[in-house]
Design a protein around this motif. Sequence first.
Motif, PDB file in Angstrom:
ATOM      1  N   THR A  12      39.646  28.506  44.482  1.00 21.92           N
ATOM      2  CA  THR A  12      39.124  27.998  45.750  1.00 21.92           C
ATOM      3  C   THR A  12      39.381  26.495  45.875  1.00 21.92           C
ATOM      4  N   THR A  18      45.401  34.729  45.123  1.00 19.51           N
ATOM      5  CA  THR A  18      44.526  35.581  44.306  1.00 19.51           C
ATOM      6  C   THR A  18      44.716  37.036  44.724  1.00 19.51           C
ATOM      7  N   PHE A  21      42.077  40.582  45.561  1.00 20.10           N
ATOM      8  CA  PHE A  21      40.754  40.176  46.030  1.00 20.10           C
ATOM      9  C   PHE A  21      40.711  40.188  47.551  1.00 20.10           C
ATOM     10  N   ARG A  22      39.503  40.366  48.108  1.00 17.47           N
ATOM     11  CA  ARG A  22      39.291  40.126  49.542  1.00 17.47           C
ATOM     12  C   ARG A  22      39.129  38.623  49.713  1.00 17.47           C
ATOM     13  N   HIS A  23      39.584  38.126  50.850  1.00 18.30           N
ATOM     14  CA  HIS A  23      39.535  36.687  51.081  1.00 18.30           C
ATOM     15  C   HIS A  23      38.697  36.352  52.309  1.00 18.30           C
ATOM     16  N   GLY A 107      34.136  37.155  41.685  1.00 23.16           N
ATOM     17  CA  GLY A 107      35.009  36.215  42.373  1.00 23.16           C
ATOM     18  C   GLY A 107      34.396  34.841  42.493  1.00 23.16           C
ATOM     19  N   TYR A 128      37.134  34.355  47.404  1.00 19.12           N
ATOM     20  CA  TYR A 128      37.881  35.561  47.056  1.00 19.12           C
ATOM     21  C   TYR A 128      36.963  36.388  46.167  1.00 19.12           C
TER      22      TYR A 128
END
Length: 166
Positions: A12, A18, A21-23, A107, A128
Motif C-alpha cells: 500500500t 498484488t 487480492f481484491r483492491h 491483507g 488489498y
Amino acid sequence: MSDLTYSPVGATRTGAPTPGFRHLYYRTPLGTGADLQRRAGEAVVTFRMHRATGARVLSSAPQASPGVRLRIGAGPLTVPCEVVWSSLDGDRIGFGYGTLPGHQASGEEAFLVERDERDRVWFTVTAYSRPARRLMRLGGPVAVFFQHVYARVCGRALKRLCTVNP
C-alpha cells in the motif's frame, strides 16, 4: 518473525501489484493548505479519525509507527492489525496496517493524507485483501461493499474533524 497473515507486506506504500487480492481505492478532497494537511494527518496517525467513525480502537501506542498493534472494530467485535509502515512528514502523512491471525481478512489497508503541487489536500484509502476466515468467505460481495462504505465513512469523519478543529 512477523505474525502478519499475508504477503507482500508494504504494497500500500509502494503501489506494487498484488495479484490474487481484491483492491480498494478511495480518494476525496479535504481542502487546501499545509496547515489542513498537518491537522488531517495528525487525526489519521493518532487514530482520531477511526474513533470519529464510531469504531473502537485499542492500540499499543498513541501514534501509528511500524510494529504498533491495533484492535479495530465495533463494540466487542474487534480485529487485530499491526502498523507496517508510516509516513509522518512532507507531503504524505499516514500509515498502513496489515492483518494478524484472527482477522476475517488477509491483507493490508492504508490511510494517507497528501498535498499535491497545487496545494490541494487529499485523503486516500488503499487496500488489498482476500478472505481469511469462513465468515468473510461467506460474506463475499457484502464484505467488499462494507469495506468501501467504511473508506467513505473515514473520509467524512476526517472532513468533520478538520472543520470542527481548524
